[in-house]
Scaffold this motif. Sequence first.
Motif, PDB file in Angstrom:
ATOM      1  N   SER B   7      85.228 -80.424   4.128  1.00 43.57           N
ATOM      2  CA  SER B   7      86.421 -80.943   4.785  1.00 43.57           C
ATOM      3  C   SER B   7      87.436 -79.826   4.810  1.00 43.57           C
ATOM      4  N   LYS B   9      90.570 -80.143   4.747  1.00 44.33           N
ATOM      5  CA  LYS B   9      91.661 -80.485   3.859  1.00 44.33           C
ATOM      6  C   LYS B   9      91.100 -81.088   2.579  1.00 44.33           C
ATOM      7  N   THR B  12      90.371 -85.620   1.116  1.00 43.75           N
ATOM      8  CA  THR B  12      90.026 -86.536   2.209  1.00 43.75           C
ATOM      9  C   THR B  12      88.912 -87.487   1.805  1.00 43.75           C
ATOM     10  N   THR B 186      87.052 -86.400   7.104  1.00 46.14           N
ATOM     11  CA  THR B 186      88.461 -86.265   7.469  1.00 46.14           C
ATOM     12  C   THR B 186      89.186 -87.565   7.241  1.00 46.14           C
ATOM     13  N   GLY B 192      95.178 -84.231   8.450  1.00 43.48           N
ATOM     14  CA  GLY B 192      93.724 -84.347   8.371  1.00 43.48           C
ATOM     15  C   GLY B 192      93.064 -83.786   9.616  1.00 43.48           C
ATOM     16  N   ASP B 195      93.337 -79.931  10.003  1.00 48.41           N
ATOM     17  CA  ASP B 195      92.412 -79.227   9.125  1.00 48.41           C
ATOM     18  C   ASP B 195      90.961 -79.442   9.553  1.00 48.41           C
ATOM     19  N   LEU B 196      90.693 -80.619  10.078  1.00 47.62           N
ATOM     20  CA  LEU B 196      89.345 -80.889  10.595  1.00 47.62           C
ATOM     21  C   LEU B 196      89.031 -79.920  11.725  1.00 47.62           C
ATOM     22  N   ALA B 224      91.466 -89.835  14.965  1.00 49.40           N
ATOM     23  CA  ALA B 224      90.158 -89.234  14.710  1.00 49.40           C
ATOM     24  C   ALA B 224      89.215 -89.475  15.878  1.00 49.40           C
TER      25      ALA B 224
END
Lengths: 105, 278, 295
Positions: B7, B9, B12, B186, B192, B195-196, B224
Motif C-alpha cells: 500500500s 500509505k 490502510t 487502499t 489513500g 498514495d495508491l 476508490a
Amino acid sequence: MKVFVAAAGKDLDSMVADRFARCPVIMGIESETGEILEAIDNPYKDGTGGVGVKVANHIIQNGYKAAIGPQTGPNATSALEEGGIELFTFQGTIRDALEAFNKRK
Amino acid sequence: MKVAVASGKGGTGKTIVSTSLFLSVNDAAYIDMDVEEPNGAIFISPEIEREERFSLPVPSFNENICTFCNACAEACVYSAISVIPQAKKVLFFEELCHSCGVCKYVCPEPGAIVEVPKEIGTIRVGNNGNFVEGTLDIGIPSAVPLISGIKRYIPDNDVVILDSPPGTSCPVVETLKDSDYVILVTEPTPFGINDLSLALDIVRELEKPHGIIVNKHNEKVSLAREFARSKDVEILLEIPFSRKVAEGYSKGIPLVDIEPEYRSNFKDLIERIRVTIS
Amino acid sequence: MKRAKELVIISGKGGTGKTTLSGSLVRLLGKNEKVICDSDVDAADMFLLFEPETEREEDFRGKSIAVINYDKCVDCGICQKVCRFDAVALEDGKYQINPYSCDGCTYCMLACPAKAISMEQQVVGKWFISNTDSGSMVHARLKPGAENSGNLVTMVKHQSHLLAEENGISLILIDGPPGIGCPVTSAISGANLAVIVTEPTFSGIHDLERVLGVTGHFQVSSAIVINKYDMNEKNSRDIERFAKEKDIPLLGKIPLSTCVMDAITRNKTPVDSCPDIKSIMEDILGKIKKLMDIQ
C-alpha cells in the motif's frame, strides 16, 4: 598558519558562513598575511549524506591547521579533533574573523 | 505463487489483508517484510522455532598496517571514512557505511582493512517454516539488505503471502521484485487515493499483475471506484468500515476471526489471482 | 539570527493520523509563524490539504548509478561477482545493471578490467517551495521506487531553514515520514521536539516503542498524542501509563470522530470543521509551545 574558512563568499569582506559543511564557499587563507590560498564553490554543499565528513576530510588532507566557521556537526567534529585541527567559531566578516583568530590566546 | 500485499500509505489495512489471506488459505506461508514495523505476528501468534541475527560486513582498520594513504576514504561514496595521517588514525562512521566492500578493494596494504560482521536485525521463523519475519535494529539506515536476506527463508509453499513495507521507496521495490502478483490495499480518502496512485506507478513500472482491495469502504464515497475505473484496475474486494473490526484489530484479533465469512472471500480471491497470472 | 527550531510530527506506524495532527497545527499557527515542511517524501499528502501554488521547482539528484558501455564490455562478469547489492544480472547474454538495486558504490566500475563502467547521476525526485494560505511550504516528490529518500528529507529540511532565515521565521513544522528507517532518522535529526502520534492498537503500541527507541537513540525530546483513543480505552490507558513510566509528556487524546473522517475526505483539516477537535488541537499546540519554549 594555513586556515580553512567556511565562507559565504570569495573575498575577505564576505561573511563567515552560518553552516559549516554546507557553506557556499570553501576558502583557505594564510592567517598571517591574509593571502587567499583557495576559494572555490563548495562541491559538497548540496550533497546528501556525510557532507560533514567530506569537508573534514578536505581540511585534513589539504594540511589545514585550523578551521573558522560556525558549529560543526558531530562526525566532522570528531574527525577534525582527531586531526588536531583547531576549531575557531566566529560570526561576522572573514576579515574580522581573521583578526580575532590572530589575537586569540 | 508469491502474492505481495502493499500500500502506498501506511495504516490502510495491509497487515489485516495479508494475515487474513494467510489464515484463510490452506498451506499458505506468511512473510513479514515490513521489517521496520513487523506487525503480522500480533495477529498470527506464531510459534517461533528459530531466531537468527542477521549481519552485514563492515570494515575494520588495522592502524599498525595502514599507511594512511587515504585511498579508502577517497573511494568511499558514502563518506564513512576519515583518514588522519597526523594522528595515525582512521575514523570509521559506521552509520554511514553501506557494506559495499570498496574500501577493502582499493586498499593497497594487505591486512590493513578486514571485514567484520555488523548485526542489523533479527529473522524469526515459526509455524514449521510457514511464518517468517524480520525486525530491523533501531538506527540501521537501510531496510533493504535485511529484506533481501529474508528471501532466503521463504518456503516453497503453494501460496506465499509477502507483507510489504508501506510507501513506494526502495524497501518496497525490494519486496515486490520477486512477487508474481501485487495486491494494493487502499482506503477511500484523498490521502489513500493519492498514495495508491504512487504505488500503482511503481507496480506498473515493475510490470507486476495487480489489483486493489479497498479497506474501510464507505458506500457513500466513490473515490476508490472512480480511481479504479480511470486507471483500469480491478477492485478485488471491498471491506466496509466497521467499528467492530476496528476494535477487534486494536486487540490483535484477525479480521477473519471477527468476521469468519470473509474466509471464503479471501480463498476465492487467491483462486482468481491464480487464474490471472497463469 | 538564531537557527529556527524544528518541530517534527512522526508515528512509528502509518495511518495513525500524523498528517491530520500536523495539518491542524499548520492551521492553528499564524501564517508567518512557521515554515511548513512535508518530509514524508515517499507519500507526500500535506499538499492535498493546503492547495499550494508552486513558486520554485528543482530536480533532486540522488546517487550516481553504474552504467555499462557495451562497446567496451568483454562479458567477463566481474561486475556481477563483486556487486554486494545483487544489482548485476546476466540477461539476454548481456550483463545488465538493475537501476533499482544499484547502490552507486562504484565497486563494479573500479573492478571492471575493460573500463566499461561509468557512474551517472540520477534525477530521483523533485522538491518544491510553494505558497499556501497558511504559509510557505517546502515539499518534495520522490520518483516511485527511487532510493535515498532520507537524503531528500535532509534537502527539504535544509531548504526550509533557508526559507525561515530569509523571512525571519523561527519555527519549522515538519510532517515526518512513517516507520523508523533512514527517512525518519533524517527527519528527526536536529529536531527540538518530536511529537509521536500513536493509536491504541496492539500495532500502535508496538510501533510507538520502536519509534521511541529511535528518538532516544538520536537524543531528540519526544512527546505523545493518542489519536482515536476511544477505539480501545484500555489500550489508551496502557499508553498513558507507559508514557508516565518513561516520563514522556502526553500532549492530548483525540477521539475517533466521523467529523474528522469527513473533513479529511473533503481535504480539510479538523480545525476547519470540527470545533470539539479544534479545542483539543489548541490545547496540544499550547503544550508544544511550552515544551519548545516558543511564544
